[in-house]
Design a protein around this motif. Structure first.
Motif, PDB file in Angstrom:
ATOM      1  N   SER A  36     -22.922 -31.526 -49.057  1.00  0.00           N
ATOM      2  CA  SER A  36     -23.216 -30.731 -50.256  1.00  0.00           C
ATOM      3  C   SER A  36     -24.709 -30.432 -50.326  1.00  0.00           C
ATOM      4  N   GLN A  51     -17.472 -31.475 -52.560  1.00  0.00           N
ATOM      5  CA  GLN A  51     -18.005 -32.621 -53.296  1.00  0.00           C
ATOM      6  C   GLN A  51     -18.126 -33.780 -52.329  1.00  0.00           C
ATOM      7  N   MET A 110     -24.838 -26.406 -46.402  1.00  0.00           N
ATOM      8  CA  MET A 110     -23.600 -27.079 -46.816  1.00  0.00           C
ATOM      9  C   MET A 110     -22.615 -27.003 -45.667  1.00  0.00           C
TER      10      MET A 110
END
Ligand SMILES: C[C@@H](O)[C@H](N)C(=O)O
Ligand SMILES: C[C@@H](O)[C@H](N)C(=O)O
Lengths: 158, 158
Positions: free
Chosen positions: A49, B48, B125
């Motif tokens: 993330s 997440q 990411m």
């Protein structure tokens, strides 16, 4: 095509490994996954993330049988990538909903998270692609969560 | 089946949104995605990773055209989920490699990250499913990274 959940999958044979607070600069992910390739470790899920203060966590899941090799491999590399710690958890399981273009339906996504919440279960990690959303939760909760999701989306667990 | 990269996809029409340091307890993700469903916002990617000190970041990408609505929706919910901030970035793009069981091949995964590293590009990411690995990088780098990946895996960008 109208987004529709077609299947539910469950995987209890995995463990989570997190390299915490590695340097967030080009080449760091390559070093980590080179080491895993050297050890011939297949991956199940990879999640990274947002970075903070030039550092980032690189998290992934592997087959439980590969956990010891993975930890050996990560301990060899952790100083080179300046990881603050190598964390692992083998008490987790993964539950996924699968269907064409399910991310295109915010109701389906909310449906998954709401079903897990109504079982009072915490979502540990989330990863997705256009046809699959996966959640890592406590292994002890996987049975009731899979049943609740199968009911919510009118499916049989694969 | 022998893992093989069959395609490369690029998406420049997305923006990243991160709810930083939300409460890490059951029901929080459901609240966030209920609000997105209320606004009818389709999702592109959800990520997440590991929580820290009872807090976690929930990151996702949406179509650029939906960014303003998404920020409005998240500002309505941020206090309820105790987010420390709502962060966004519309200078990013996504590059993905696609192939049957590519996570089963650590060489392919290393190949993707190493190719991005050799272009001196930072990976912002990462998200994956069993047949797709996606990286968020700076939009200004997407052309050269897509070309380098197409060459590495002997593909044409879709
Ligand atoms: C942060 C958020 O995902 C929380 N853990 C939940 O289960 O809703
Ligand atoms: C943290 C790691 O992903 C780093 N940003 C890289 O590009 O390799």
């Amino acid at each position: 095509e109208e987004p529709l959940v077609r299947a539910l999958t469950v995987d209890e044979g995995i463990a989570k490994v997190v390299l915490e607070r590695v340097l967030d600069k080009p080449g760091i992910a390559a070093k980590i996954f080179k080491k895993l390739a050297d050890y011939q470790i297949s991956l199940d899920m990879i999640v990274q993330s947002m970075h903070k203060d030039g550092r980032n966590d690189v998290a992934f899941t592997v087959a439980k049988d590969d956990l010891q090799d993975t930890l050996n491999a990560m301990n060899e590399i952790k100083d080179e990538v300046e990881a603050k710690a190598v964390h692992y958890d083998d008490t987790i399981a993964k539950v996924s909903i699968v269907g064409v273009n399910i991310l295109g339906s915010p109701e389906i996504i909310y449906g998954m998270f709401n079903t897990i919440a109504s079982e009072d279960v915490n979502i540990d990690m989330i990863s997705s692609s256009n046809s699959r959303v996966s959640c890592i939760i406590s292994k002890s909760k996987i049975g009731k969560v899979a049943d609740a999701l199968a009911e919510r989306f009118k499916l049989k667990a694969l």
